[in-house]
Design a protein around this motif. Structure first.
Motif, PDB file in Angstrom:
ATOM      1  N   LEU A  95       0.825  -1.210   0.000  1.00  0.00           N
ATOM      2  CA  LEU A  95       0.000   0.000   0.000  1.00  0.00           C
ATOM      3  C   LEU A  95       0.859   1.261   0.000  1.00  0.00           C
ATOM      4  O   LEU A  95       0.355   2.359  -0.214  1.00  0.00           O
ATOM      5  CB  LEU A  95      -0.923   0.017   1.225  1.00  0.00           C
ATOM      6  N   GLY A  96       2.133   1.116   0.294  1.00  0.00           N
ATOM      7  CA  GLY A  96       3.011   2.271   0.375  1.00  0.00           C
ATOM      8  C   GLY A  96       4.121   2.012   1.374  1.00  0.00           C
ATOM      9  O   GLY A  96       4.370   0.863   1.755  1.00  0.00           O
ATOM     10  N   VAL A  97       4.750   3.097   1.807  1.00  0.00           N
ATOM     11  CA  VAL A  97       5.893   2.991   2.713  1.00  0.00           C
ATOM     12  C   VAL A  97       5.526   3.639   4.051  1.00  0.00           C
ATOM     13  O   VAL A  97       5.174   4.821   4.098  1.00  0.00           O
ATOM     14  CB  VAL A  97       7.135   3.708   2.122  1.00  0.00           C
ATOM     15  N   LEU A  98       5.607   2.867   5.110  1.00  0.00           N
ATOM     16  CA  LEU A  98       5.417   3.423   6.446  1.00  0.00           C
ATOM     17  C   LEU A  98       6.671   4.226   6.771  1.00  0.00           C
ATOM     18  O   LEU A  98       7.788   3.686   6.692  1.00  0.00           O
ATOM     19  CB  LEU A  98       5.310   2.304   7.473  1.00  0.00           C
ATOM     20  N   THR A  99       6.496   5.492   7.120  1.00  0.00           N
ATOM     21  CA  THR A  99       7.684   6.276   7.465  1.00  0.00           C
ATOM     22  C   THR A  99       7.766   6.519   8.979  1.00  0.00           C
ATOM     23  O   THR A  99       8.842   6.703   9.523  1.00  0.00           O
ATOM     24  CB  THR A  99       7.671   7.630   6.729  1.00  0.00           C
ATOM     25  N   GLN A 100       6.601   6.540   9.641  1.00  0.00           N
ATOM     26  CA  GLN A 100       6.597   6.697  11.101  1.00  0.00           C
ATOM     27  C   GLN A 100       5.620   5.704  11.714  1.00  0.00           C
ATOM     28  O   GLN A 100       4.564   5.429  11.133  1.00  0.00           O
ATOM     29  CB  GLN A 100       6.151   8.103  11.477  1.00  0.00           C
ATOM     30  N   VAL A 101       5.990   5.216  12.873  1.00  0.00           N
ATOM     31  CA  VAL A 101       5.149   4.245  13.585  1.00  0.00           C
ATOM     32  C   VAL A 101       4.981   4.714  15.028  1.00  0.00           C
ATOM     33  O   VAL A 101       5.974   4.987  15.711  1.00  0.00           O
ATOM     34  CB  VAL A 101       5.815   2.847  13.562  1.00  0.00           C
ATOM     35  N   THR A 102       3.739   4.825  15.473  1.00  0.00           N
ATOM     36  CA  THR A 102       3.474   5.184  16.878  1.00  0.00           C
ATOM     37  C   THR A 102       3.015   3.925  17.612  1.00  0.00           C
ATOM     38  O   THR A 102       2.123   3.209  17.128  1.00  0.00           O
ATOM     39  CB  THR A 102       2.387   6.275  16.967  1.00  0.00           C
ATOM     40  N   VAL A 103       3.658   3.660  18.753  1.00  0.00           N
ATOM     41  CA  VAL A 103       3.358   2.422  19.488  1.00  0.00           C
ATOM     42  C   VAL A 103       2.957   2.711  20.927  1.00  0.00           C
ATOM     43  O   VAL A 103       3.305   3.744  21.495  1.00  0.00           O
ATOM     44  CB  VAL A 103       4.590   1.470  19.495  1.00  0.00           C
ATOM     45  N   ARG A 104       2.220   1.748  21.487  1.00  0.00           N
ATOM     46  CA  ARG A 104       1.816   1.821  22.899  1.00  0.00           C
ATOM     47  C   ARG A 104       2.934   1.193  23.729  1.00  0.00           C
ATOM     48  O   ARG A 104       3.277   0.041  23.498  1.00  0.00           O
ATOM     49  CB  ARG A 104       0.519   1.042  23.113  1.00  0.00           C
ATOM     50  N   THR A 105       3.467   1.937  24.675  1.00  0.00           N
ATOM     51  CA  THR A 105       4.559   1.391  25.495  1.00  0.00           C
ATOM     52  C   THR A 105       4.059   1.153  26.922  1.00  0.00           C
ATOM     53  O   THR A 105       3.015   1.673  27.321  1.00  0.00           O
ATOM     54  CB  THR A 105       5.752   2.366  25.528  1.00  0.00           C
ATOM     55  N   SER A 106       4.832   0.372  27.682  1.00  0.00           N
ATOM     56  CA  SER A 106       4.493   0.163  29.098  1.00  0.00           C
ATOM     57  C   SER A 106       5.666   0.605  29.963  1.00  0.00           C
ATOM     58  O   SER A 106       6.774   0.785  29.448  1.00  0.00           O
ATOM     59  CB  SER A 106       4.234  -1.308  29.432  1.00  0.00           C
ATOM     60  N   LEU A 107       5.410   0.703  31.251  1.00  0.00           N
ATOM     61  CA  LEU A 107       6.507   1.001  32.173  1.00  0.00           C
ATOM     62  C   LEU A 107       7.412  -0.221  32.260  1.00  0.00           C
ATOM     63  O   LEU A 107       6.930  -1.358  32.162  1.00  0.00           O
ATOM     64  CB  LEU A 107       5.955   1.330  33.567  1.00  0.00           C
ATOM     65  N   THR A 108       8.708  -0.010  32.420  1.00  0.00           N
ATOM     66  CA  THR A 108       9.630  -1.131  32.550  1.00  0.00           C
ATOM     67  C   THR A 108       9.205  -1.976  33.751  1.00  0.00           C
ATOM     68  O   THR A 108       8.992  -1.421  34.842  1.00  0.00           O
ATOM     69  CB  THR A 108      11.075  -0.618  32.783  1.00  0.00           C
ATOM     70  N   PRO A 109       9.042  -3.284  33.563  1.00  0.00           N
ATOM     71  CA  PRO A 109       8.565  -4.088  34.698  1.00  0.00           C
ATOM     72  C   PRO A 109       9.593  -4.111  35.828  1.00  0.00           C
ATOM     73  O   PRO A 109      10.795  -4.093  35.579  1.00  0.00           O
ATOM     74  CB  PRO A 109       8.396  -5.484  34.086  1.00  0.00           C
ATOM     75  N   ARG A 110       9.099  -4.165  37.055  1.00  0.00           N
ATOM     76  CA  ARG A 110      10.028  -4.170  38.194  1.00  0.00           C
ATOM     77  C   ARG A 110      10.695  -5.528  38.343  1.00  0.00           C
ATOM     78  O   ARG A 110      11.786  -5.645  38.872  1.00  0.00           O
ATOM     79  CB  ARG A 110       9.272  -3.782  39.476  1.00  0.00           C
ATOM     80  N   LEU A 111      10.006  -6.562  37.874  1.00  0.00           N
ATOM     81  CA  LEU A 111      10.592  -7.904  37.982  1.00  0.00           C
ATOM     82  C   LEU A 111      10.298  -8.670  36.706  1.00  0.00           C
ATOM     83  O   LEU A 111       9.195  -8.592  36.168  1.00  0.00           O
ATOM     84  CB  LEU A 111       9.982  -8.642  39.179  1.00  0.00           C
ATOM     85  N   GLU A 112      11.294  -9.401  36.239  1.00  0.00           N
ATOM     86  CA  GLU A 112      11.088 -10.234  35.058  1.00  0.00           C
ATOM     87  C   GLU A 112      11.741 -11.574  35.329  1.00  0.00           C
ATOM     88  O   GLU A 112      12.870 -11.638  35.810  1.00  0.00           O
ATOM     89  CB  GLU A 112      11.756  -9.562  33.852  1.00  0.00           C
ATOM     90  N   ARG A 113      11.029 -12.661  35.048  1.00  0.00           N
ATOM     91  CA  ARG A 113      11.672 -13.969  35.214  1.00  0.00           C
ATOM     92  C   ARG A 113      11.158 -14.970  34.185  1.00  0.00           C
ATOM     93  O   ARG A 113      10.062 -14.839  33.654  1.00  0.00           O
ATOM     94  CB  ARG A 113      11.542 -14.506  36.642  1.00  0.00           C
ATOM     95  N   PHE A 114      12.014 -15.953  33.903  1.00  0.00           N
ATOM     96  CA  PHE A 114      11.673 -17.026  32.971  1.00  0.00           C
ATOM     97  C   PHE A 114      11.875 -18.335  33.725  1.00  0.00           C
ATOM     98  O   PHE A 114      12.966 -18.600  34.227  1.00  0.00           O
ATOM     99  CB  PHE A 114      12.580 -16.970  31.737  1.00  0.00           C
ATOM    100  N   SER A 115      10.797 -19.114  33.828  1.00  0.00           N
ATOM    101  CA  SER A 115      10.881 -20.382  34.557  1.00  0.00           C
ATOM    102  C   SER A 115      10.691 -21.525  33.577  1.00  0.00           C
ATOM    103  O   SER A 115       9.906 -21.412  32.641  1.00  0.00           O
ATOM    104  CB  SER A 115       9.764 -20.483  35.599  1.00  0.00           C
ATOM    105  N   ALA A 116      11.408 -22.620  33.842  1.00  0.00           N
ATOM    106  CA  ALA A 116      11.273 -23.787  32.947  1.00  0.00           C
ATOM    107  C   ALA A 116      10.760 -24.980  33.738  1.00  0.00           C
ATOM    108  O   ALA A 116      11.048 -25.133  34.931  1.00  0.00           O
ATOM    109  CB  ALA A 116      12.604 -24.112  32.314  1.00  0.00           C
ATOM    110  N   TYR A 117      10.004 -25.804  33.046  1.00  0.00           N
ATOM    111  CA  TYR A 117       9.439 -27.015  33.633  1.00  0.00           C
ATOM    112  C   TYR A 117       9.563 -28.124  32.598  1.00  0.00           C
ATOM    113  O   TYR A 117       9.765 -27.870  31.409  1.00  0.00           O
ATOM    114  CB  TYR A 117       7.962 -26.823  33.961  1.00  0.00           C
TER     115      TYR A 117
END
Ligand SMILES: Cc1cc2nc3c(=O)[nH]c(=O)nc-3n(C[C@H](O)[C@H](O)[C@H](O)COP(=O)(O)OP(=O)(O)OC[C@H]3O[C@@H](n4cnc5c(N)ncnc54)[C@H](O)[C@@H]3O)c2cc1C
Length: 537
Positions: free
Chosen positions: A255-277
């Motif tokens: 359809l054309g060329v996107l030149t600018q993109v506006t995105v919804r951001t969030s606050l940096t999470p205070r805790l992040e973890r990845f658990s495996a099982y």
């Protein structure tokens, strides 16, 4: 510097661990190392450009053969075969690097007047032929958006951030991180793809469960089209008729060329973890994936591997410190050869993360699963380096490709089984074995994505590699279509999936998409052959 004929930064090398090579030789057979064409040979074979970098909007066009080679192909297996064999096929006649919407508009006007085709190019990480030049009488100019890169505006009150479309993943997050915010869109191609490419190809990040897919994160932006500019205001929600943003998402440059993109951001999470099982078998793993998808728990991601992918993941972990101990521990806990790896990501307020971990632990126990200590953090550390193994495997004489789909929970078990079967046995007439393994990358409430990797031996003749790939890719695509699943959950359509789009959209749906393309681009300036099967003559 970026590899010209493979994935990623050429200063980064990954090696295939001994255990993984042994597994591969057992499953697929011993290989012969290929002989690749050199960059010098490929550049020397590039034909003369058909455009001249003269004045006006043509000023600034780059016709240098090296730049044209570097923009000729994406990252699909056929692209690798073309680059590595030196049989590159069509190359762009020139590369343009417009810095803003006005420069794109001027380029479009010139292209329309002179009969050029324009190919928008973000990071060039398309794995479906999205940036490949289609051979035609019309000269082709690849429009590299890198000069638009950067954060343009951050509205901290609303959490809206506007970026130039050519901003790469790490630069997006770096700009937000310094302001205490995060987008959270992490496709595995994060380092080599752009925010404009994500929107254009409707991509999905690994932690989409928590942060949202790009179609949820994309709030608006600016599209320069052959018909003129289109502004997409970032309303938080709207009942004002059909959403034009949804038309732009997944439009793949048609359809054309996107030149600018506006995105919804969030606050940096205070805790992040990845658990495996680990759970004992695929039936229990599927059931657990469904429960996680339907739990309503605030997970950032969930990923559930088949037994063969689990064995491959453990083999790829090689003889890292502790991995033998872990295997013995899992065996002792009753998790045998059919065990399936489950990785769950959590991000947010520590209290919420704590409660959620306990709820996930309960679900895992209900599936007779156990924790796999250390595996979650190890997965998170290496999640962007996995694609580098593709370089190493090619050097060892093995081709790797991936394909992906999504369907409802009712259809998923049969689809997963049949896909694995057609891939594993697909090259038997040629006397070859294929190592195919899958995971559910994004379990949703109503169904899941299914992501499959497959590995086969590289024959010496590039045409034969392509033939093997075509055999496997079309067999898998036909299974996907027959089950009524989507031809792509995340990689998009490009040229490779275009023949299968009609099965999903139906005749009226296809006519509606064609009509949109015609409305935005009546003279066919934008990249024909991508999304629709309308290659120029
Ligand atoms: C190793 C690897 C891992 C990957 N992992 C994922 C993953 O986890 N999830 C996922 O969704 N995808 C993944 N992909 C596929 C790919 O990275 C995505 O499709 C990504 O969104 C493409 O972004 P890009 O900037 O590289 O776009 P490109 O490859 O440059 O372009 C993709 C398409 O969008 C068009 N386009 C690009 N920029 C614009 C623009 N500004 N305006 C209009 N059209 C434009 C192009 O013409 C093309 O049709 C992976 C690819 C690789 C090689």
């Amino acid at each position: 510097m970026r590899r010209w004929n493979g994935w990623g930064d050429d200063s980064v090398e990954e090696h295939v661990p001994h255990r993984a090579m042994t597994l591969l030789r057992e499953l697929v057979g011993p290989s012969t190392r290929p002989v690749d064409a050199s960059l010098h040979e490929v550049v020397a074979a590039v034909p003369e450009s058909r455009v001249t970098p003269d004045g006006g909007a043509g000023r600034g066009l780059i016709v240098d053969a090296l730049d044209r080679v570097r923009h000729a192909r994406g990252q699909s297996l056929p692209d690798w075969v073309a680059l590595r064999s030196g049989r590159l096929g069509a190359t762009p006649d020139a590369v343009a690097r417009p810095a803003d919407s006005a420069a794109v508009a001027a380029l479009m006007a010139t292209a329309a007047a002179r009969g050029w085709t324009l190919v928008p190019y973000g990071g060039g990480s398309s794995v479906v032929g999205g940036v490949n030049v289609v051979a035609s009488d019309r000269p082709t100019v690849t429009v590299d958006l890198s000069a638009t890169a950067g954060l343009r505006l951050l509205d901290e009150t609303s959490g809206l951030a506007t970026f130039g479309a050519g901003t790469y993943g790490p630069a997006v997050e770096a700009a937000l991180e310094s302001r205490g915010r995060r987008l959270g869109h992490y496709p595995q191609s994060f380092e080599g793809s752009t925010i404009g490419g994500w929107v254009a190809a409707r991509s999905v990040g690994q932690q989409a469960h928590g942060y949202g897919r790009i179609d949820e994160l994309f709030a608006g932006g600016h599209l320069e089209t052959p018909r003129g500019p289109l502004d997409l205001p970032p309303h938080p929600a709207s009942a004002a008729g059909p959403d034009v943003r949804q038309v732009v998402l997944g439009s793949e440059g048609r359809l054309g060329v996107l030149t600018q993109v506006t995105v919804r951001t969030s606050l940096t999470p205070r805790l992040e973890r990845f658990s495996a099982y680990v759970v004992p078998d695929w039936g229990l793993a599927l059931e657990l994936a469904r429960r996680l998808g339907q739990s309503g728990l605030p997970l950032s991601m969930a990923r559930v591997s088949t037994p063969l992918e689990t064995a491959t993941t453990f083999a790829l972990a090689g003889d890292r410190r502790g991995s033998g101990l872990l295997r013995r521990y899992l065996g002792w806990r009753g998790q045998g050869a059919e065990r399936c790896l489950v990785i769950v990501g959590l991000a947010g307020h520590p209290d919420v993360v704590g409660v959620t971990v306990r709820a996930v632990d309960d679900l895992v126990r209900g599936s007779h699963g156990v924790a796999a200590p250390g595996v979650g953090p190890a997965w998170s550390r290496s999640r962007f380096s996995a694609p580098y193994l593709r370089n190493a495997l090619w050097d060892e004489g093995y081709a790797v490709d991936t394909l992906e789909t999504a369907t409802d929970w009712t259809t998923l078990p049969a689809l997963a089984t049949e896909l694995a079967q057609v891939l594993r046995h697909g090259l038997e007439p040629a006397g070859e074995q294929v190592h195919a393994f899958s995971h559910l990358s994004h379990p949703y409430a109503t169904g899941s994505s299914l992501y499959t990797s497959y590995v086969f031996r590289l024959p010496g003749d590039p045409a034969e590699i392509l033939e093997r790939w075509r055999t496997l890719k079309s067999a898998a695509s036909e299974v996907i279509v027959r089950h009524g699943a989507t031809i792509s959950h995340q990689h998009g359509v490009g040229t490779d999936h275009a023949p299968y789009l009609g099965a999903e959209k139906g005749p009226l749906g296809m006519r509606a998409i064609e009509a949109l393309v015609h409305e935005f681009d009546p003279d066919g300036v934008m990249h024909r052959g991508v999304l629709l099967e309308d290659r120029p003559g």
